[in-house]
Design an enzyme around this catalytic site. Structure first.
Site, PDB file in Angstrom:
ATOM      1  N   GLU A 101      84.026  43.669  91.474  1.00 54.28           N
ATOM      2  CA  GLU A 101      83.683  44.828  92.312  1.00 54.28           C
ATOM      3  C   GLU A 101      84.178  46.104  91.645  1.00 54.28           C
ATOM      4  OE1 GLU A 101      85.269  44.231  96.233  1.00 54.28           O
ATOM      5  OE2 GLU A 101      84.198  42.332  96.508  1.00 54.28           O
ATOM      6  N   PRO A 102      83.722  47.275  92.114  1.00 54.33           N
ATOM      7  CA  PRO A 102      84.189  48.522  91.494  1.00 54.33           C
ATOM      8  C   PRO A 102      85.712  48.653  91.502  1.00 54.33           C
ATOM      9  CG  PRO A 102      82.327  48.956  92.943  1.00 54.33           C
ATOM     10  CD  PRO A 102      82.674  47.512  93.123  1.00 54.33           C
ATOM     11  N   THR A 122      75.877  39.168  85.730  1.00 58.83           N
ATOM     12  CA  THR A 122      74.982  38.628  84.695  1.00 58.83           C
ATOM     13  C   THR A 122      73.791  37.954  85.363  1.00 58.83           C
ATOM     14  OG1 THR A 122      76.827  38.296  83.178  1.00 58.83           O
ATOM     15  CG2 THR A 122      74.856  36.978  82.769  1.00 58.83           C
ATOM     16  N   GLU A 163      84.571  35.836  82.898  1.00 52.62           N
ATOM     17  CA  GLU A 163      85.199  34.589  83.377  1.00 52.62           C
ATOM     18  C   GLU A 163      86.699  34.574  83.072  1.00 52.62           C
ATOM     19  OE1 GLU A 163      82.335  33.556  85.392  1.00 52.62           O
ATOM     20  OE2 GLU A 163      83.482  31.715  85.070  1.00 52.62           O
TER      21      GLU A 163
END
Ligand SMILES: Cc1cc2nc3c(=O)[nH]c(=O)nc-3n(C[C@H](O)[C@H](O)[C@H](O)COP(=O)(O)OP(=O)(O)OC[C@H]3O[C@@H](n4cnc5c(N)ncnc54)[C@H](O)[C@@H]3O)c2cc1C
Length: 412
Positions: A146-147, A177, A389
């Protein structure tokens, strides 16, 4: 005695993935590097092939869905003797090798293979049988970031509120993605922000769910064939049973449930770095050989040409990463807890991938820096594999916590 050769079954599916990488990905690799955000139409051919292989019962090409196949497939495919020895090679190993081979072709295209998103691995890892029935054939992206955060996955602010038979989701997800191409998005959201990380659950959000929109696409350093989207969830409504795992908030268990998906996906990302690393090593060997540099396995490295000695070092580093990833995948297939090994493999492979691809550019000189080969592209593509990841530093943190037996509060 240790036998490091791959079993025949895995070799066959890896060879198949290699053919796809060589015949479909490599020829269009530069084309999509130069035209970011264009949809690689060649992937539709690939999707048809994947569908055909799935129907015929053969492993999927990229194998991102492999996590679950270990359960189903092993019983059918593993010999009785192997089962007695407690050693099976199932969906995770197959997924890993297929990701490696397709990434040897092109990482960006590999990440764009329809119906093989990282969200598919999450679904495969935790979905119920009923959900597998509904979501088994979707194309799922994974939306955690998230931002306000990236590495700290416990800081999710997107909310999910139950309203009758539907969850209502609100929040913004960035850097997703395949976020604009996938048919579904696996979204991490909190069902009760007052309960902290234990309340974070994952939800399968169909692309056409009311309230879900693509806000923008990112321009990036590499993997330009892969779309990276910012998604908005504004009173986005999905069916109640699209939550993955239990809706109960178990404070004792924390968010181990959602984190578990990383045990499957991190070795896969490691495999991507190993694939692109091998591509760079092969190209470098060709260039060095053409330049008259002989690489010998019989003479000590220090007595060889400096470039050959460096090549041997890079190759040994590559091999270490490869074996660590195989171990993490094998452990997952054999139901052994592998969080430590998954992070070890990703840390090693992520570092190796950037080192090998950039050194290959360096050793090839001006040719390496030019667009006459794919070396410079691979050095750009590989960096992301050390970031998403879980970054290099985060993997090292996880390894340290596990080895030192410290909690996330004790070691930050
Ligand atoms: C091309 C691309 C695709 C992506 N795809 C996805 C996707 O599909 N889904 C998704 O959810 N996200 C995706 N991401 C996001 C990615 O997972 C995050 O960028 C990543 O987790 C890092 O988060 P951040 O960028 O906020 O960096 P930060 O967390 O702000 O970290 C910045 C730096 O600080 C370091 N750092 C942070 N915490 C610590 C610590 N405790 N100790 C030591 N060092 C630390 C990091 O390692 C890093 O070097 C993608 C990102 C990119 C660039």
């Amino acid at each position: 005695m240790i036998n490091l050769e791959l079993p025949k079954k895995l070799r066959a599916s890896a060879n198949q993935a290699h053919q796809v990488a060589a015949q479909i990905f490599r020829p269009v690799s530069r084309k999509y590097d130069l035209s970011e955000h264009d949809y690689p139409v060649e992937l539709d051919t690939m999707a048809a092939m994947v569908e055909g292989l799935a129907d015929s019962g053969t492993q999927d090409i990229s194998g991102a869905t492999g996590g679950r196949k270990s359960e189903k497939g092993d019983g059918e495919e593993t010999s009785h003797a192997t089962e007695l020895l407690g050693n099976s090679n199932g969906g995770n190993m197959s997924a890993l090798l297929n990701a490696l081979e397709t990434s040897w072709g092109d990482v960006g295209l590999m990440l764009s293979i329809p119906y093989q998103g990282l969200g598919n691995a999450a679904i495969a890892a935790v979905a119920t049988d009923e959900q597998l029935e509904r979501f088994g054939k979707v194309w799922a992206a994974m939306a955690i970031t998230e931002p306000s955060f990236g590495s700290d996955s416990a800081a999710v602010t997107t909310t999910a509120t139950l309203d009758g038979d539907e969850w209502v989701l609100n929040g913004t997800k960035i850097f997703v993605t395949a976020g604009s191409r996938a048919t579904h998005i696996v979204v991490w959201a909190s069902v009760d922000r007052s309960k902290g990380r234990a309340a974070i659950k994952s939800f399968v959000v169909p692309r056409d769910a009311p309230g879900l929109s693509v806000a923008r696409l990112e321009h990036k350093l590499g993997i330009k064939a892969s779309d990276t989207a910012e998604l908005r969830l504004e009173d986005c409504r999905i069916p109640k049973d699209n939550i993955l795992g239990s809706p109960e908030v178990n404070v004792e268990k924390g968010f181990a449930g959602v984190m578990q998906t990383f045990d499957n996906t991190r070795p896969l990302v490691a495999a991507m770095a190993i694939g692109v690393g091998r591509a760079a090593l092969e190209e470098l060997r060709r260039i060095l050989t053409e330049a008259g540099v002989e690489i010998s396995y019989d003479i000590p490295a220090m007595n060889q040409h400096a470039a050959a000695a460096e090549f041997l070092r890079l190759e040994a580093d590559w091999e270490a990463a490869y074996l660590l990833a195989l171990r993490a995948g094998w452990m997952a297939d054999n139901k052994k807890p592998n969080s430590l090994e998954a992070s070890m493999s990703k840390a090693k492979a992520g570092r190796m991938g950037t080192d090998v691809t950039l050194k290959a550019v360096e050793l090839a000189g001006a040719l390496g820096y030019s667009q006459r080969t794919l070396l410079e592209k691979w050095s750009r593509d590989s960096k992301i594999l050390d970031i998403f990841e879980g970054t290099q530093q985060i993997q090292q943190l996880i390894v340290a916590r596990r080895v030192l037996e410290l909690t996330s509060t004790e070691l930050k």
